[in-house]
Design a protein around this motif. Structure first.
Motif, PDB file in Angstrom:
ATOM      1  N   HIS A 181     -14.816  -4.506 -10.256  1.00  0.00           N
ATOM      2  CA  HIS A 181     -13.585  -5.301 -10.427  1.00  0.00           C
ATOM      3  C   HIS A 181     -13.884  -6.568 -11.235  1.00  0.00           C
ATOM      4  CE1 HIS A 181     -12.496  -2.999  -6.735  1.00  0.00           C
ATOM      5  NE2 HIS A 181     -11.337  -2.926  -7.345  1.00  0.00           N
ATOM      6  N   ALA A 185     -12.492  -7.511 -14.996  1.00  0.00           N
ATOM      7  CA  ALA A 185     -11.767  -8.762 -15.270  1.00  0.00           C
ATOM      8  C   ALA A 185     -12.456  -9.551 -16.372  1.00  0.00           C
ATOM      9  CB  ALA A 185     -11.668  -9.592 -13.990  1.00  0.00           C
ATOM     10  N   ASN A 235      -4.782 -14.692  -4.297  1.00  0.00           N
ATOM     11  CA  ASN A 235      -4.020 -14.960  -5.525  1.00  0.00           C
ATOM     12  C   ASN A 235      -3.106 -16.185  -5.477  1.00  0.00           C
ATOM     13  OD1 ASN A 235      -5.230 -13.052  -7.030  1.00  0.00           O
ATOM     14  ND2 ASN A 235      -3.700 -11.461  -6.707  1.00  0.00           N
ATOM     15  N   VAL A 238      -4.416 -18.730  -7.776  1.00  0.00           N
ATOM     16  CA  VAL A 238      -4.067 -18.532  -9.195  1.00  0.00           C
ATOM     17  C   VAL A 238      -2.728 -19.221  -9.466  1.00  0.00           C
ATOM     18  CG1 VAL A 238      -3.561 -16.804 -10.992  1.00  0.00           C
ATOM     19  CG2 VAL A 238      -5.241 -16.289  -9.201  1.00  0.00           C
ATOM     20  N   GLN A 239      -1.774 -19.003  -8.581  1.00  0.00           N
ATOM     21  CA  GLN A 239      -0.436 -19.587  -8.777  1.00  0.00           C
ATOM     22  C   GLN A 239      -0.474 -21.111  -8.714  1.00  0.00           C
ATOM     23  OE1 GLN A 239       1.912 -17.678  -5.767  1.00  0.00           O
ATOM     24  NE2 GLN A 239       1.866 -15.717  -6.831  1.00  0.00           N
ATOM     25  N   TYR A 251      -6.403 -16.139 -14.329  1.00  0.00           N
ATOM     26  CA  TYR A 251      -6.195 -14.705 -14.123  1.00  0.00           C
ATOM     27  C   TYR A 251      -6.738 -14.322 -12.744  1.00  0.00           C
ATOM     28  CZ  TYR A 251      -6.434 -15.319 -19.199  1.00  0.00           C
ATOM     29  OH  TYR A 251      -6.274 -15.789 -20.480  1.00  0.00           O
ATOM     30  N   PRO A 252      -6.063 -13.397 -12.063  1.00  0.00           N
ATOM     31  CA  PRO A 252      -6.624 -12.936 -10.776  1.00  0.00           C
ATOM     32  C   PRO A 252      -7.796 -11.982 -11.015  1.00  0.00           C
ATOM     33  CG  PRO A 252      -4.572 -11.793 -11.260  1.00  0.00           C
ATOM     34  CD  PRO A 252      -4.791 -12.756 -12.390  1.00  0.00           C
ATOM     35  N   SER A 254      -8.283  -9.550  -9.184  1.00  0.00           N
ATOM     36  CA  SER A 254      -7.535  -8.299  -9.047  1.00  0.00           C
ATOM     37  C   SER A 254      -6.098  -8.655  -8.656  1.00  0.00           C
ATOM     38  CB  SER A 254      -8.150  -7.421  -7.954  1.00  0.00           C
ATOM     39  OG  SER A 254      -7.202  -6.464  -7.537  1.00  0.00           O
ATOM     40  N   ARG A 255      -5.168  -7.869  -9.126  1.00  0.00           N
ATOM     41  CA  ARG A 255      -3.770  -8.160  -8.747  1.00  0.00           C
ATOM     42  C   ARG A 255      -3.545  -7.890  -7.256  1.00  0.00           C
ATOM     43  NH1 ARG A 255      -0.654  -2.648 -10.633  1.00  0.00           N
ATOM     44  NH2 ARG A 255      -1.919  -1.431  -9.210  1.00  0.00           N
ATOM     45  N   ASP A 256      -4.484  -7.193  -6.609  1.00  0.00           N
ATOM     46  CA  ASP A 256      -4.342  -6.873  -5.175  1.00  0.00           C
ATOM     47  C   ASP A 256      -5.030  -7.886  -4.259  1.00  0.00           C
ATOM     48  OD1 ASP A 256      -2.983  -4.532  -5.781  1.00  0.00           O
ATOM     49  OD2 ASP A 256      -4.876  -3.463  -6.107  1.00  0.00           O
TER      50      ASP A 256
END
Ligand code: 13P
Ligand code: SF4
Length: 304
Positions: A181, A185, A235, A238-239, A251-252, A254-256
Protein backbone atom coordinates in the motif's frame (compact mmCIF):
# COMPACT_ATOMS: atom_id res chain seq x y z
CA UNK A 1 -27.07 24.40 10.24
CA UNK A 2 -23.63 23.23 11.39
CA UNK A 3 -22.68 26.76 12.45
CA UNK A 4 -25.97 27.05 14.40
CA UNK A 5 -25.35 23.80 16.26
CA UNK A 6 -21.74 24.78 16.95
CA UNK A 7 -22.92 28.09 18.43
CA UNK A 8 -25.51 26.31 20.58
CA UNK A 9 -22.79 23.98 21.91
CA UNK A 10 -20.51 26.92 22.73
CA UNK A 11 -23.38 28.70 24.51
CA UNK A 12 -24.29 25.59 26.50
CA UNK A 13 -20.69 24.82 27.51
CA UNK A 14 -20.35 28.36 28.91
CA UNK A 15 -23.70 28.25 30.68
CA UNK A 16 -23.15 24.80 32.21
CA UNK A 17 -19.41 24.87 32.96
CA UNK A 18 -18.51 22.13 30.48
CA UNK A 19 -15.17 21.70 28.77
CA UNK A 20 -14.95 19.73 25.49
CA UNK A 21 -11.77 17.76 24.71
CA UNK A 22 -11.40 16.31 21.21
CA UNK A 23 -8.88 13.87 19.78
CA UNK A 24 -7.39 15.03 16.46
CA UNK A 25 -9.20 12.18 14.65
CA UNK A 26 -12.54 13.94 15.28
CA UNK A 27 -14.29 15.77 12.45
CA UNK A 28 -13.45 19.35 11.57
CA UNK A 29 -16.75 20.63 12.99
CA UNK A 30 -16.06 19.01 16.38
CA UNK A 31 -12.44 20.19 16.51
CA UNK A 32 -13.61 23.75 15.82
CA UNK A 33 -15.70 23.95 19.00
CA UNK A 34 -13.42 21.97 21.35
CA UNK A 35 -11.40 23.73 24.02
CA UNK A 36 -8.49 21.29 23.56
CA UNK A 37 -7.70 19.29 20.42
CA UNK A 38 -4.72 17.00 20.26
CA UNK A 39 -3.22 13.53 20.39
CA UNK A 40 -3.68 11.15 23.33
CA UNK A 41 -0.83 12.73 25.28
CA UNK A 42 -2.21 16.26 24.84
CA UNK A 43 -5.65 15.13 26.02
CA UNK A 44 -4.19 13.45 29.12
CA UNK A 45 -2.22 16.61 29.95
CA UNK A 46 -5.30 18.79 29.35
CA UNK A 47 -7.28 16.66 31.80
CA UNK A 48 -5.02 17.96 34.59
CA UNK A 49 -5.46 21.59 33.52
CA UNK A 50 -9.18 22.01 32.83
CA UNK A 51 -11.10 23.96 35.44
CA UNK A 52 -14.74 23.10 34.53
CA UNK A 53 -16.67 20.62 36.69
CA UNK A 54 -17.77 18.59 33.63
CA UNK A 55 -15.58 17.35 30.79
CA UNK A 56 -16.99 15.94 27.56
CA UNK A 57 -14.51 13.70 25.74
CA UNK A 58 -14.82 13.31 21.97
CA UNK A 59 -12.63 10.34 21.28
CA UNK A 60 -12.71 6.71 22.40
CA UNK A 61 -13.48 5.20 25.80
CA UNK A 62 -9.93 4.78 27.12
CA UNK A 63 -9.38 8.53 26.59
CA UNK A 64 -12.41 9.38 28.73
CA UNK A 65 -11.25 6.87 31.37
CA UNK A 66 -7.82 8.51 31.44
CA UNK A 67 -9.43 11.92 32.01
CA UNK A 68 -11.56 10.46 34.82
CA UNK A 69 -8.54 8.87 36.51
CA UNK A 70 -6.61 12.14 36.38
CA UNK A 71 -9.59 14.25 37.51
CA UNK A 72 -11.81 11.95 39.59
CA UNK A 73 -13.68 14.88 41.13
CA UNK A 74 -14.99 15.88 37.69
CA UNK A 75 -17.99 14.54 35.84
CA UNK A 76 -16.46 12.98 32.71
CA UNK A 77 -18.74 12.13 29.80
CA UNK A 78 -17.84 10.12 26.70
CA UNK A 79 -19.72 11.91 23.90
CA UNK A 80 -20.70 8.70 22.11
CA UNK A 81 -20.79 5.51 24.24
CA UNK A 82 -20.18 3.33 21.17
CA UNK A 83 -16.71 4.78 20.64
CA UNK A 84 -14.28 2.11 21.82
CA UNK A 85 -10.73 1.28 20.77
CA UNK A 86 -10.59 -2.41 19.76
CA UNK A 87 -6.90 -2.55 20.69
CA UNK A 88 -7.71 -1.49 24.25
CA UNK A 89 -9.99 -4.53 24.58
CA UNK A 90 -7.43 -7.08 23.33
CA UNK A 91 -5.96 -7.95 26.76
CA UNK A 92 -7.70 -8.03 30.12
CA UNK A 93 -6.15 -7.25 33.47
CA UNK A 94 -6.02 -11.01 34.19
CA UNK A 95 -4.14 -11.66 30.92
CA UNK A 96 -1.49 -9.14 31.91
CA UNK A 97 -1.20 -10.54 35.45
CA UNK A 98 -0.49 -13.97 33.89
CA UNK A 99 2.10 -12.57 31.44
CA UNK A 100 3.83 -10.72 34.29
CA UNK A 101 4.39 -14.07 36.03
CA UNK A 102 6.35 -15.21 32.99
CA UNK A 103 8.52 -12.08 33.00
CA UNK A 104 8.91 -11.14 36.67
CA UNK A 105 11.97 -8.97 36.05
CA UNK A 106 10.31 -6.87 33.33
CA UNK A 107 8.56 -3.53 33.96
CA UNK A 108 5.19 -3.29 32.21
CA UNK A 109 4.95 -0.37 29.75
CA UNK A 110 1.29 0.03 28.80
CA UNK A 111 0.25 1.98 25.75
CA UNK A 112 -2.45 4.43 26.87
CA UNK A 113 -4.80 2.50 24.50
CA UNK A 114 -5.60 0.06 27.34
CA UNK A 115 -8.51 -0.20 29.76
CA UNK A 116 -8.46 1.39 33.22
CA UNK A 117 -8.21 -2.15 34.71
CA UNK A 118 -5.10 -3.00 32.68
CA UNK A 119 -3.50 0.27 33.80
CA UNK A 120 -3.79 -0.89 37.43
CA UNK A 121 -1.13 -3.57 36.77
CA UNK A 122 1.21 -1.47 34.60
CA UNK A 123 4.38 0.28 35.79
CA UNK A 124 4.12 3.16 33.35
CA UNK A 125 1.82 4.37 30.64
CA UNK A 126 2.99 5.79 27.28
CA UNK A 127 1.40 7.41 24.23
CA UNK A 128 2.69 7.27 20.69
CA UNK A 129 4.30 10.71 21.06
CA UNK A 130 5.92 10.03 24.42
CA UNK A 131 6.85 6.31 24.29
CA UNK A 132 10.45 6.69 23.09
CA UNK A 133 11.27 9.42 25.60
CA UNK A 134 9.67 7.54 28.48
CA UNK A 135 11.25 4.15 27.71
CA UNK A 136 14.66 5.86 27.52
CA UNK A 137 14.08 7.71 30.81
CA UNK A 138 12.93 4.67 32.79
CA UNK A 139 15.55 3.28 35.18
CA UNK A 140 14.41 -0.29 34.40
CA UNK A 141 16.40 -2.10 31.69
CA UNK A 142 13.84 -4.81 30.87
CA UNK A 143 10.53 -3.61 29.41
CA UNK A 144 7.42 -5.59 28.58
CA UNK A 145 5.58 -3.41 26.06
CA UNK A 146 1.81 -3.98 25.83
CA UNK A 147 -0.35 -4.34 23.76
CA UNK A 148 0.79 -2.84 20.40
CA UNK A 149 3.62 -4.85 18.87
CA UNK A 150 4.07 -2.36 16.01
CA UNK A 151 4.47 0.66 18.28
CA UNK A 152 6.63 -1.49 20.59
CA UNK A 153 8.90 -2.56 17.71
CA UNK A 154 9.32 1.07 16.64
CA UNK A 155 10.14 2.17 20.21
CA UNK A 156 12.64 -0.70 20.62
CA UNK A 157 14.42 0.40 17.42
CA UNK A 158 14.86 3.88 18.96
CA UNK A 159 15.92 2.63 22.40
CA UNK A 160 18.45 -0.14 21.63
CA UNK A 161 19.99 0.04 25.10
CA UNK A 162 16.89 -1.63 26.64
CA UNK A 163 15.59 -5.22 26.42
CA UNK A 164 12.03 -5.43 25.12
CA UNK A 165 9.38 -8.15 25.15
CA UNK A 166 6.08 -7.70 23.33
CA UNK A 167 2.57 -9.05 23.21
CA UNK A 168 0.99 -9.54 19.82
CA UNK A 169 -1.71 -6.88 20.02
CA UNK A 170 -2.18 -3.93 17.74
CA UNK A 171 -4.46 -1.44 16.05
CA UNK A 172 -6.69 -3.11 13.47
CA UNK A 173 -6.96 0.19 11.58
CA UNK A 174 -3.22 0.80 11.16
CA UNK A 175 -2.04 -2.81 10.97
CA UNK A 176 -4.27 -3.45 7.95
CA UNK A 177 -1.91 -1.57 5.63
CA UNK A 178 1.02 -3.37 4.11
CA UNK A 179 4.26 -2.41 2.43
CA UNK A 180 2.53 -2.72 -0.98
CA UNK A 181 0.00 0.00 0.00
CA UNK A 182 2.81 2.39 0.92
CA UNK A 183 4.74 1.53 -2.27
CA UNK A 184 1.65 2.10 -4.38
CA UNK A 185 0.98 5.49 -2.76
CA UNK A 186 4.62 6.51 -3.27
CA UNK A 187 4.46 5.48 -6.94
CA UNK A 188 1.28 7.54 -7.41
CA UNK A 189 2.83 10.58 -5.68
CA UNK A 190 6.59 10.41 -6.27
CA UNK A 191 7.26 13.91 -4.88
CA UNK A 192 5.35 13.40 -1.64
CA UNK A 193 6.88 12.70 1.77
CA UNK A 194 5.41 9.68 3.58
CA UNK A 195 4.37 10.46 7.19
CA UNK A 196 3.16 7.49 9.24
CA UNK A 197 1.87 6.68 12.71
CA UNK A 198 4.02 4.14 14.63
CA UNK A 199 0.99 1.84 14.96
CA UNK A 200 1.69 0.95 11.30
CA UNK A 201 3.60 -2.23 10.49
CA UNK A 202 7.43 -1.99 10.68
CA UNK A 203 7.75 -2.60 6.90
CA UNK A 204 5.49 0.45 6.30
CA UNK A 205 7.42 2.55 8.86
CA UNK A 206 10.69 1.60 7.10
CA UNK A 207 9.50 3.45 3.99
CA UNK A 208 8.48 6.58 5.90
CA UNK A 209 10.15 10.00 5.89
CA UNK A 210 8.66 10.72 9.30
CA UNK A 211 7.13 8.54 12.05
CA UNK A 212 5.02 10.16 14.78
CA UNK A 213 1.76 10.56 16.63
CA UNK A 214 -1.24 12.26 15.05
CA UNK A 215 -0.07 15.63 16.42
CA UNK A 216 3.49 14.82 15.41
CA UNK A 217 2.38 14.20 11.81
CA UNK A 218 0.39 17.45 11.77
CA UNK A 219 3.30 19.44 13.21
CA UNK A 220 5.76 17.92 10.74
CA UNK A 221 3.51 18.78 7.76
CA UNK A 222 2.99 22.30 9.14
CA UNK A 223 6.69 23.02 9.54
CA UNK A 224 7.99 21.22 6.42
CA UNK A 225 8.85 23.16 3.25
CA UNK A 226 7.68 20.19 1.18
CA UNK A 227 4.47 20.64 -0.78
CA UNK A 228 3.09 17.07 -0.94
CA UNK A 229 2.53 14.47 1.76
CA UNK A 230 1.13 10.94 1.97
CA UNK A 231 -0.54 10.52 5.36
CA UNK A 232 -0.22 7.07 6.96
CA UNK A 233 -2.85 7.37 9.65
CA UNK A 234 -6.62 7.86 9.95
CA UNK A 235 -7.92 9.86 6.99
CA UNK A 236 -9.37 12.62 9.19
CA UNK A 237 -5.80 13.92 9.46
CA UNK A 238 -5.66 14.25 5.65
CA UNK A 239 -8.81 16.39 5.80
CA UNK A 240 -7.60 18.55 8.70
CA UNK A 241 -4.30 19.26 7.01
CA UNK A 242 -5.86 19.98 3.62
CA UNK A 243 -8.32 22.41 5.24
CA UNK A 244 -5.44 24.20 6.95
CA UNK A 245 -2.98 24.38 4.05
CA UNK A 246 -4.40 25.23 0.64
CA UNK A 247 -0.87 25.53 -0.82
CA UNK A 248 0.09 21.93 0.10
CA UNK A 249 -1.34 18.62 -1.07
CA UNK A 250 -2.21 15.71 1.19
CA UNK A 251 -2.94 12.17 0.02
CA UNK A 252 -4.21 9.22 2.07
CA UNK A 253 -1.96 6.15 2.27
CA UNK A 254 -5.18 4.32 1.43
CA UNK A 255 -8.70 5.56 0.86
CA UNK A 256 -9.80 2.86 3.36
CA UNK A 257 -7.78 4.28 6.28
CA UNK A 258 -10.77 4.70 8.63
CA UNK A 259 -11.22 4.01 12.33
CA UNK A 260 -14.96 3.50 12.65
CA UNK A 261 -14.79 4.02 16.38
CA UNK A 262 -13.20 7.42 16.00
CA UNK A 263 -15.73 8.34 13.30
CA UNK A 264 -18.86 7.46 15.24
CA UNK A 265 -19.09 10.72 17.24
CA UNK A 266 -21.19 13.45 15.62
CA UNK A 267 -21.64 17.13 16.42
CA UNK A 268 -25.14 16.29 17.63
CA UNK A 269 -23.64 13.75 20.08
CA UNK A 270 -21.48 16.53 21.47
CA UNK A 271 -24.52 18.77 21.93
CA UNK A 272 -26.43 15.96 23.69
CA UNK A 273 -23.46 15.15 25.94
CA UNK A 274 -22.98 18.82 26.86
CA UNK A 275 -26.66 19.31 27.70
CA UNK A 276 -26.92 16.05 29.64
CA UNK A 277 -29.28 14.42 27.14
CA UNK A 278 -26.75 11.92 25.82
CA UNK A 279 -23.26 10.52 26.14
CA UNK A 280 -22.16 8.22 28.95
CA UNK A 281 -20.79 9.34 32.26
CA UNK A 282 -17.60 7.41 33.05
CA UNK A 283 -17.83 5.68 36.40
CA UNK A 284 -14.76 3.96 37.86
CA UNK A 285 -14.41 2.63 41.38
CA UNK A 286 -12.00 4.34 43.77
CA UNK A 287 -9.50 1.45 43.82
CA UNK A 288 -9.25 1.27 40.02
CA UNK A 289 -8.64 5.01 39.91
CA UNK A 290 -6.08 4.94 42.72
CA UNK A 291 -4.16 1.97 41.26
CA UNK A 292 -4.54 2.98 37.59
CA UNK A 293 -3.61 6.65 37.88
CA UNK A 294 -0.10 5.87 39.14
CA UNK A 295 1.16 4.73 35.73
CA UNK A 296 -0.46 7.74 34.01
CA UNK A 297 1.13 10.14 36.48
CA UNK A 298 4.48 8.48 35.96
CA UNK A 299 3.97 8.99 32.20
CA UNK A 300 3.34 12.71 32.70
CA UNK A 301 6.37 13.01 35.00
CA UNK A 302 8.74 11.21 32.60
CA UNK A 303 7.10 12.65 29.46
CA UNK A 304 7.48 16.26 30.60
P1 13P B 1 -2.13 9.30 19.25
O1 13P B 1 -1.08 9.04 20.27
O2 13P B 1 -1.53 9.80 17.97
O3 13P B 1 -3.19 10.15 19.76
O4 13P B 1 -2.74 7.90 18.88
C1 13P B 1 -4.02 7.53 19.28
C2 13P B 1 -4.61 6.53 18.42
O5 13P B 1 -5.58 5.92 18.73
C3 13P B 1 -3.95 6.29 17.17
O6 13P B 1 -4.52 5.27 16.52
FE1 SF4 C 1 -7.85 2.28 18.48
FE2 SF4 C 1 -6.61 2.14 16.16
FE3 SF4 C 1 -8.91 3.42 16.31
FE4 SF4 C 1 -6.71 4.44 17.41
S1 SF4 C 1 -7.09 4.11 15.23
S2 SF4 C 1 -8.72 4.31 18.35
S3 SF4 C 1 -5.68 2.59 18.12
S4 SF4 C 1 -8.57 1.23 16.67
Amino acid sequence: MIKDLQQKILDETKKRGVCVLAHSYMSEEICEIAEYVGDSYALASAAKKVKCPTVVVCGVRFMAETVKMLSPEKRVVLANPLAACPMAEQFSREDIVEVKKRYPDYAVVAYINTTAEVKTVADVCVTSSSAVKICRAMPEKNLLFIPDINLGTYVASQVPEKNFKFLSGGCPTHARFEKSHAEEAKRAHPNALLLVHPECRPEVCELADYIGSTSGIMDFATESDAKEFIIGTENSIVQHLQTKFADKKFYPLSRDFFCHNMRVTTLRDVYDAVTGEGGEEIVLDGKTIADGVKCIERMIKLGG
